[in-house]
Each structure stands twice: as structure tokens, then as C-alpha cells.
Scaffold this active site. Sequence first.
Site, PDB file in Angstrom:
ATOM      1  CE  LYS A 173      -1.464   2.953   2.620  1.00 22.29           C
ATOM      2  NZ  LYS A 173      -1.848   4.413   1.949  1.00 22.29           N
ATOM      3  CD  GLU A 176      -4.357   9.290   1.770  1.00 18.01           C
ATOM      4  OE1 GLU A 176      -5.534   8.571   1.830  1.00 18.01           O
ATOM      5  OE2 GLU A 176      -4.092  10.383   2.738  1.00 18.01           O
ATOM      6  N   GLY A 226       7.646   5.295   7.121  1.00 18.99           N
ATOM      7  CA  GLY A 226       6.832   6.519   7.512  1.00 18.99           C
ATOM      8  C   GLY A 226       7.134   7.306   8.499  1.00 18.99           C
ATOM      9  N   GLY A 227       6.318   7.755   9.191  1.00 24.02           N
ATOM     10  CA  GLY A 227       6.602   8.835  10.228  1.00 24.02           C
ATOM     11  C   GLY A 227       6.420   8.054  11.575  1.00 24.02           C
ATOM     12  CB  THR A 230       2.265   6.274  10.871  1.00 27.18           C
ATOM     13  OG1 THR A 230       2.085   7.774  10.572  1.00 27.18           O
ATOM     14  CG2 THR A 230       1.143   5.500  10.368  1.00 27.18           C
ATOM     15  N   GLY A 231       4.220   4.755  12.548  1.00 29.43           N
ATOM     16  CA  GLY A 231       5.083   3.506  12.931  1.00 29.43           C
ATOM     17  C   GLY A 231       4.774   2.989  14.426  1.00 29.43           C
ATOM     18  CD  GLU A 248      14.230   1.505   7.576  1.00 30.60           C
ATOM     19  OE1 GLU A 248      15.090   2.421   7.792  1.00 30.60           O
ATOM     20  OE2 GLU A 248      15.065   0.408   7.873  1.00 30.60           O
ATOM     21  CB  CYS A 282      14.110   9.505   6.248  1.00 29.80           C
ATOM     22  SG  CYS A 282      14.835   8.744   5.120  1.00 29.80           S
ATOM     23  CD  GLU A 383      11.005  13.397  10.113  1.00 26.17           C
ATOM     24  OE1 GLU A 383       9.931  12.662  10.307  1.00 26.17           O
ATOM     25  OE2 GLU A 383      11.974  12.597   9.312  1.00 26.17           O
TER      26      GLU A 383
HETATM   27  P1  NAP Z   1       3.126   8.324   7.199  1.00 27.55           P
HETATM   28  O1  NAP Z   1       2.076   9.603   7.399  1.00 27.55           O
HETATM   29  O2  NAP Z   1       3.593   7.692   8.522  1.00 27.55           O
HETATM   30  O3  NAP Z   1       2.651   7.586   6.043  1.00 27.55           O
HETATM   31  C1  NAP Z   1       3.425   6.315   5.786  1.00 27.55           C
HETATM   32  C2  NAP Z   1       2.371   5.385   4.979  1.00 27.55           C
HETATM   33  O4  NAP Z   1       1.687   4.763   6.066  1.00 27.55           O
HETATM   34  C3  NAP Z   1       1.537   5.867   4.018  1.00 27.55           C
HETATM   35  O5  NAP Z   1       1.365   4.952   3.039  1.00 27.55           O
HETATM   36  C4  NAP Z   1       0.262   6.155   4.958  1.00 27.55           C
HETATM   37  O6  NAP Z   1      -1.144   6.127   4.292  1.00 27.55           O
HETATM   38  C5  NAP Z   1       0.222   4.809   5.718  1.00 27.55           C
HETATM   39  N1  NAP Z   1      -0.722   4.975   7.055  1.00 27.55           N
HETATM   40  C6  NAP Z   1      -1.001   5.892   7.569  1.00 27.55           C
HETATM   41  N2  NAP Z   1      -1.714   5.459   8.653  1.00 27.55           N
HETATM   42  C7  NAP Z   1      -1.742   4.048   8.771  1.00 27.55           C
HETATM   43  C8  NAP Z   1      -2.265   3.193   9.858  1.00 27.55           C
HETATM   44  N3  NAP Z   1      -2.880   3.372  10.775  1.00 27.55           N
HETATM   45  N4  NAP Z   1      -1.877   1.676   9.283  1.00 27.55           N
HETATM   46  C9  NAP Z   1      -1.013   1.425   8.399  1.00 27.55           C
HETATM   47  N5  NAP Z   1      -0.454   2.399   7.262  1.00 27.55           N
HETATM   48  C10 NAP Z   1      -0.994   3.810   7.714  1.00 27.55           C
HETATM   49  O7  NAP Z   1       4.477   9.093   6.402  1.00 27.55           O
HETATM   50  P2  NAP Z   1       4.674   9.933   5.248  1.00 27.55           P
HETATM   51  O8  NAP Z   1       4.022  11.358   5.633  1.00 27.55           O
HETATM   52  O9  NAP Z   1       4.088   9.310   4.046  1.00 27.55           O
HETATM   53  O10 NAP Z   1       6.241  10.011   5.202  1.00 27.55           O
HETATM   54  C11 NAP Z   1       7.219  10.678   5.624  1.00 27.55           C
HETATM   55  C12 NAP Z   1       7.834  10.211   6.974  1.00 27.55           C
HETATM   56  O11 NAP Z   1       8.477   8.966   6.375  1.00 27.55           O
HETATM   57  C13 NAP Z   1       8.913  10.949   7.669  1.00 27.55           C
HETATM   58  O12 NAP Z   1       8.814  10.992   8.962  1.00 27.55           O
HETATM   59  C14 NAP Z   1      10.281  10.139   7.098  1.00 27.55           C
HETATM   60  O13 NAP Z   1      11.009  10.578   7.927  1.00 27.55           O
HETATM   61  C15 NAP Z   1       9.777   8.818   7.039  1.00 27.55           C
HETATM   62  N6  NAP Z   1      10.647   8.224   6.149  1.00 27.55           N
HETATM   63  C16 NAP Z   1      11.732   7.446   6.614  1.00 27.55           C
HETATM   64  C17 NAP Z   1      12.520   6.680   5.606  1.00 27.55           C
HETATM   65  C18 NAP Z   1      13.609   5.779   6.361  1.00 27.55           C
HETATM   66  O14 NAP Z   1      14.227   5.207   5.505  1.00 27.55           O
HETATM   67  N7  NAP Z   1      13.888   5.694   7.565  1.00 27.55           N
HETATM   68  C19 NAP Z   1      12.280   7.041   4.325  1.00 27.55           C
HETATM   69  C20 NAP Z   1      11.289   7.601   3.810  1.00 27.55           C
HETATM   70  C21 NAP Z   1      10.616   8.462   4.727  1.00 27.55           C
HETATM   71  P3  NAP Z   1      -1.650   7.562   3.742  1.00 27.55           P
HETATM   72  O15 NAP Z   1      -0.549   8.586   3.897  1.00 27.55           O
HETATM   73  O16 NAP Z   1      -1.776   7.250   2.207  1.00 27.55           O
HETATM   74  O17 NAP Z   1      -2.808   7.439   4.386  1.00 27.55           O
END
Ligand code: NAP
Length: 495
Positions: A173, A176, A226-227, A230-231, A248, A282, A383
Amino acid sequence: MADLFIDGEWVSGAKGLTREVRCPADGALVATVDEATREDTERAIRAARKAFDDGRWSSVSATERGKLLIRVADLLERDTEVIAHAESLDTGKRIIEARYDVADIVSSFRWFAGLANTNLGRVVDPGTTGTFSRVVYEPVGVCGLITPWNYPLLQASWKVAPALAAGNTFVIKPSEMTPSTTILLMRILQEAGLPDGVANLVLGSGAEAGAPLAEHPDVDMVSFTGGVITGRRVMAAASVTVKKVALELGGKNPNIIFADADLDAAIDNAATAVFLHSGQVCSAGARLLVEESIHDEVVDRVVAIASKIRLGGPFDPAAETGSLISRDHRSKVAGYVERALAEGAVLRCGGSAPVGPAFDDGAFYLPTVLDGCTTTMSCVQDESFGPVLTVETFTSEAEAIRLGNDTIYGLAGAVWTSDMGRAARVANALRHGTIWINDYHPYRPQAEWGGFKQSGVGRELGLAGFAEYVEPKHIYENLQPAASGWFGESEQNIT
Ligand code: NAP
């Protein structure tokens, strides 16, 4: 063509919902895609479960799995322009950066294709004492893969390639906001000849389409990028069925410049470290730690570079960086800067959206430098995921290390110095998953990527990034079975 890929077929969601994808640089409509509900994700999980349990992929030889991944890499390379174009439109990033991403994606598939042939198993006892004992590595099973919007296909490739190399099936997934390139990847997997049901794609919101991947008992592992908030949610949901979890997450990454560094290189890279992709990285070097004696020179020169960075759309040849992912995200970044100023940070440049007709419909934000920061400020701890650099000073090596580790995160960091003894000491002492010495940002698919502390659990890439997708099993074989005499006979022996 429908956009969800389930059990080898392109389908629409059960409820017929759709979502518009818009380019963040100008708000133009990029695509209208099908949207999955929980029910669709559960259907995709069932397809992946069946495809795993009947062995249609896990029983394919490692050589053949590797060959298929090489084919995928070749097809991705063939389609570089199409993929880069789609990635630029979804994310607003410059086309040149999207092309670099595709090259990295291809490398990732090639690396894991090689690892498919590297059986991690070993013989523990060769049979000379009457037992034959071996450890074999098996695929984990059904993997739930959840990816963010900043490097949509790159993050997907770090999960899809090792999952397939190890013989798993998956449901992915993407964010979006950025589904287009993951759709293209599914088409390529199909063209490469991956059996139906092995790769499944659902599009939609995290709460609706993503959450079941963490919750469902038929998913054996969830790999999430992701963030951190959410993680934590994903980890908590996965704990109910005690599934394997790889996370991650974010970072708040220190970039440390000592007075003895090559300042031309350090200053130029300090700007790239944080402003690349408008800070939506990130591992962005968003915390500049600079030795007090060179503070003024370093900050003045970084501000001079930041003030001249040209913003623009993905296909503007003059642009040096692009838009933020959305206006909502820009509001978050602006709020972060406002809080920093209220806490006493000094605004040296940026701090607002750019003005002009080229920016009116986008989500642009100016490269921003905040001086006079300390670790107690939220801008140093949180962040921003935007083009915002905070500046702190230090007066000793020990203080630089202490500040560099004063964060809940532990993803990446850098040290700039001409004293290689100091470089090694600082690199060893920093508790972050990647440390650059006199550089910032390069990574290798052969080397592990991931975080200490709240930057995550597990690793991607490298050998560990493959190991996430396998389960070790010890098989012990008695070559001369005989009664053990533990019960019954042993009682007679005692009396
Ligand atoms: P996010 O808001 O946490 O979303 C990440 C993914 O999780 C999206 O596909 C999101 O879907 C999904 N999601 C949201 N709620 C969920 C739930 N309850 N259960 C399962 N999945 C869910 O992060 P983002 O804003 O997309 O990305 C930015 C973050 O990613 C930053 O904090 C960045 O540091 C981190 N990141 C880390 C790395 C690494 O390698 N460590 C690499 C890239 C990014 P929707 O958004 O579609 O609703």
C-alpha cells in the site's frame, strides 16, 4: 484500466471509490485512481495467503527467482523516462532527481536478485555423530508493505525486491498521494512473469487500506516506512498477532562541522544535506552542529547558498528543488518554523512561501535557516520534513557527540573534519544507523540502511535488509533413532 492489482487482475475497489492524484507543484490533475477499502485489502491478503501457501513462488528455485528480479531491473531501466515522469508528477520533484531515483531502484533490484541465490543456511552437525543438524532459511510468508510519499518507488523497491528474492508474497500500500509508480511496478512484475497472487497492490488511505496489513492474522510480517507516530500505531496493531515488524521511521540528523574541516566542501554539502528534495528526506541533515569558532563564516555562507536556491516545477530546467508534497504539509512546516521563532530561534532566511505566479498553485516553501538553536527547542527535536535547517554550536568533540546523540531518533549523521582520528571517534560514538565522514547522503544498496532508537526497527538494503524477509529454521535429524530411556527405564536404574 482499474488500478488495484489483486490475484493477478486489475480491479476496482468493492465500493467503486476513486481518488484524485494532483501534482503538488501546480495542483494539476495527474490521475484519478481506484481506492480500496478494508474489504479490498482483506481480499488482497487472502490472494497473497493462497499464493504463498500453495508454493507457487516459494517453491521456485532461487536461481529462477533471481533471474526474474534481473528481468524486472531491466524493464525498470527500459521504462526509466515513463517512471521518472510519473514520479515527478506525483511528488513534484525535479525530473532529474526522479531519474536518479529510478537508477537507484534498478540497483536495488539487481542487488537483491544476487542475494536470492545466496542461501544463508548452514550445516551445524554433518552427521558424523549420528545426527544431521542444519539451519535453513525460509520465506516469512505474506508481507504487508506500507510506503511513504517522498521516494515512493524507491522505498517500495527496498521492500518488494527482498520480499520476492526470499520467496514471499505481498500486499503493498503506497501513500495515497503518490500511487502512480507503484502501479507501474506491478505492471512490470506482471510483464516479467511473476505468478498471479504473489504481488498485490491496494491504494487508499492508511486507516482504511493500510491498517489491515498490520492487523490481519494472515499477514506474517509488516514492513513500514513513514513517520514515527504512524510507526508506533503499526507496531501496536501488529503486536496483537505478534507478527514480525520492520520499521523505517523519521530522523533528526546531526551534521557536525569541526573548525579543521575543508570548509568549502562542508558548507556546500551542508546546504545539500538539508535542502535536497526540499528537505523531504528522512536522512536530511536538518541539524547543523558547528564549532563555535567558525559559526559566523559557516552560517553566513550556508544562508547565502540557501537564499539563492531556485524553486520550480518538476520540468522547469532552471529549478534546483521542487514543491513540498501538499499544502497541508506546507502548513505543518510553517507551524514548525513559527514555534521555533517563538522559542527564540533567529530566522536567517526563508520562513515563508515564495511569492509569484509560478508558485501560486503549488506547495512551495523557501529554504529556511534558523540560527541560535539549542537542544531544548522543539525545532531541534522534532522532524520538520521540510527545507528547514537549525543551527547549534559546540566547543569540544565531547560536546559535539553529546549534542549529536541528544535526540529520540538515530537514523543518520555526518562529521566534517581533517583529523581522521577524530572522524573515527565521532563516527563510533554517534548512535545513528548511517554515518558519513566528509560527505552527506550517499548510500549503497550493499550497505544496511535504517535507524537506532526511534528511527526504526530492523534494516533495509544490505544483508540485513534481506534477512528481514526470511525465517531461520533448525532441522535436527537423528540418523540412528533409538529409545531414549528417559522415563520408565531410568526409574529402574534408580532403584
Ligand atoms: P506517514 O504519514 O507515517 O505515512 C506512511 C504510510 O503509512 C502511508 O502510506 C500512509 O497512508 C500509511 N498509514 C497511515 N496510517 C496508517 C495506519 N494506521 N496503518 C497503516 N498504514 C498507515 O508518513 P509520510 O508522511 O508518508 O512519510 C514521511 C515520513 O516517512 C517521515 O517521517 C520520514 O522521515 C519517513 N521516512 C523514513 C524513511 C527511512 O528510510 N527511515 C524513508 C522515507 C521516509 P496515507 O498517507 O496514504 O494515508
